[in-house]
Design a protein around this motif. Structure first.
Motif, short mmCIF file in Angstrom:
data_model
loop_
_atom_site.label_atom_id
_atom_site.label_comp_id
_atom_site.label_asym_id
_atom_site.label_seq_id
_atom_site.Cartn_x
_atom_site.Cartn_y
_atom_site.Cartn_z
N ALA A 182 0.86 -1.18 0.00
CA ALA A 182 0.00 0.00 0.00
C ALA A 182 0.89 1.23 0.00
O ALA A 182 1.84 1.32 0.79
CB ALA A 182 -0.92 0.00 1.22
N ASP A 197 -10.55 3.99 -0.26
CA ASP A 197 -9.46 3.17 -0.78
C ASP A 197 -9.80 2.73 -2.19
O ASP A 197 -10.20 1.61 -2.44
CB ASP A 197 -9.23 1.96 0.13
CG ASP A 197 -8.09 1.08 -0.36
OD1 ASP A 197 -7.26 1.57 -1.14
OD2 ASP A 197 -8.05 -0.09 0.06
N ARG A 231 -1.62 -0.73 -4.01
CA ARG A 231 -2.84 0.01 -3.76
C ARG A 231 -2.46 1.38 -3.21
O ARG A 231 -1.70 1.48 -2.27
CB ARG A 231 -3.73 -0.73 -2.76
CG ARG A 231 -4.41 -1.95 -3.36
CD ARG A 231 -4.98 -2.85 -2.30
NE ARG A 231 -3.94 -3.63 -1.64
CZ ARG A 231 -4.19 -4.53 -0.68
NH1 ARG A 231 -5.42 -4.71 -0.26
NH2 ARG A 231 -3.20 -5.22 -0.15
N ALA A 250 -5.94 0.50 5.75
CA ALA A 250 -5.11 -0.47 5.02
C ALA A 250 -5.02 -1.81 5.72
O ALA A 250 -5.05 -2.87 5.08
CB ALA A 250 -3.71 0.11 4.81
#
Length: 348
Positions: A182, A197, A231, A250
Motif C-alpha cells: 500500500a 481506498d 494500492r 489499510a
C-alpha cells in the motif's frame, strides 16, 4: 481632534529643516550631538516617535522582509514538523542578514486567498508549499522567487531528487520480498479524513510545493518494479492523525498488504500508531517506511529517507537574500536509513 504630529511640525518648532529632523532619526552622524539631542528631545515632548519604518523602506524600494508562501492554514506551519525545521533554517539565514520574514498562507476559512501574496510588502518569496496559481501571482507581482522543488528548469530552487530517493526506498521494500504494497500519499482533504481506498492514477496525485508527492510516488513505483500489487491510498491532510486513519483502513482488510510505503514520516508515524492500536508491530507484522527522517523517526525505529530539511531552508533564504549568488539551482543529497520498521516478508 488633534491631528497627528509630523516631521514638518517638529522642524518648525525646533527651527530647522525637515531634512535635519530626518537626519536626527536616520543619519545621526550628519549632526552634532547637541543638535540631535535637542531635536529628539523636542520630538519626544511633541509625541513624535520618528518616521514610519514601512513607508521609509517602501520609498527606498526595499522592505528587508521576505515572504514564505504555503497552501495551508497559518497554524499548519507550526504543527507540521517538516515546516518547523525548514523555517528554522530559513529564519537563521534572514536573521544573520538583519532581514525579517512573514508567513503567507493561501488557505483561509473562506477558501483560497491569493490576495495575501498580492498585498504583501516583501522583497522576495520562498515557496515552501505553493500551488501553481500562487506562484503565478507572485511572478506577475514581480517578486523574486526561490522554490522548494525542481519542477521548473528556469527558476531558482533548493530541492532534492524526489524520484531517485523514492526509487531507492521502493527498491529496498521490493528486495525484502514484498509484492503486496500500500502506498500512502498525503493529500489535502479538508476534514483530514482519508479518501476511500479506490485506485487512482499517478497523474491524479497532487503536484507542487513541499509535499510534491507525484515525483516521489513515481519513484516508489519504479523501485517496487513489475509484479507488485500496489494500492494507493490518499491519506487526507499531511498529519499524524490522517496517517493513523489511513493506516487503519489499510490493515483492517482481509487481504491487507505486507508493506505500507508512506510519502512522509508524519504519515508513517500515524500508521505505526494504527498498528499499535491493533497489537501489531512494524517490521514484524507489517513493514512501514517513511520519508524525511524527522527527529522522532529514530526513536520509533522508522525506515525512511533522510534529507537535510533545515539546511534546505537556510540555503533558500541565502538565495533570496542574494539574487546574484550562484548556482541558482541546488540539489541536496538524500540517504536511505534502514531501521527496524522494515523487514523481510514473513520474517516472523
Amino acid at each position: 481632534m488633534r491631528s497627528k504630529v509630523t516631521m514638518k511640525d517638529v522642524a518648525e518648532v525646533v527651527g530647522v529643516s525637515v531634512m535635519t529632523v530626518s537626519n536626527a532619526f536616520n543619519r545621526p552622524d550628519q549632526l552634532s550631538i547637541d543638535l540631535r539631542e535637542r531635536i529628539l528631545s523636542r520630538a519626544g515632548k511633541m509625541g513624535y516617535a520618528g518616521p514610519n519604518a514601512t513607508a521609509r523602506q517602501l520609498r527606498a524600494g526595499q522592505t528587508h522582509c521576505y515572504g514564505v508562501v504555503f497552501s495551508q492554514s497559518l497554524s499548519y506551519a507550526f504543527h507540521d514538523p517538516f515546516s518547523v525545521l525548514w523555517l528554522a533554517g530559513f529564519s537563521e539565514a534572514l536573521q544573520r542578514a538583519g532581514a525579517t520574514m512573514v508567513l503567507l498562507p493561501t488557505q483561509s476559512a473562506g477558501g483560497v486567498d491569493l490576495d495575501v501574496i498580492r498585498n504583501a510588502s516583501i522583497d522576495g518569496l520562498a515557496a515552501l508549499c505553493a500551488t501553481d496559481a500562487a506562484l503565478e501571482v507572485a511572478r506577475r507581482s514581480g517578486l523574486h522567487i526561490v522554490d522548494t522543488n525542481d519542477q521548473n528548469p528556469a527558476s531558482s530552487w533548493v530541492a532534492i531528487d524526489d524520484h531517485a530517493a523514492g526509487t531507492g526506498l521502493g527498491r529496498h521494500v521490493r528486495q525484502l520480498g514484498h509484492t503486496d504494497v500500500a502506498v500512502l500519499v498525503g493529500g489535502h482533504q479538508a476534514d483530514g479524513r482519508p479518501f476511500p481506498d479506490t485506485p487512482v492514477t499517478i497523474d491524479d496525485l497532487p503536484r507542487g510545493g513541499l509535499y510534491d508527492t507525484s515525483s516521489r510516488v513515481r519513484g516508489f513505483l519504479a523501485g517496487l518494479g513489475d509484479g507488485c500489487r500496489i494500492r494507493t491510498i490518499i491519506g487526507g491532510a499531511n498529519s499524524r492523525e490522517a496517517g493513523r486513519l489511513a493506516g487503519g483502513l489499510a490493515v483492517d482488510r482481509q487481504d491487507r498488504p505486507t508493506a505500507i510505503v508512506c510519502s512522509g514520516d508524519i504519515l508513517a508515524f500515524g500508521v505505526m500508531d494504527a498498528l499499535a492500536d491493533r497489537g501489531l508491530t512494524p517490521g514484524r507484522d507489517i513493514t512501514v517506511t517513511g520519508f524525511d527522517d524527522l527527529p522522532e523517526a529514530a526513536r520509533m525505529g522508522l525506515t525512511t529517507v533522510r534529507q537535510p530539511i533545515t539546511e534546505r531552508g537556510r540555503l533558500t533564504g541565502e538565495l533570496l537574500l542574494d539574487p546574484d549568488r550562484t548556482p541558482r539551482q541546488i540539489l541536496m543529497p538524500t540517504q536511505l536509513v534502514v531501521r527496524s520498521s522494515s523487514a523481510p516478508r514473513n520474517s516472523s
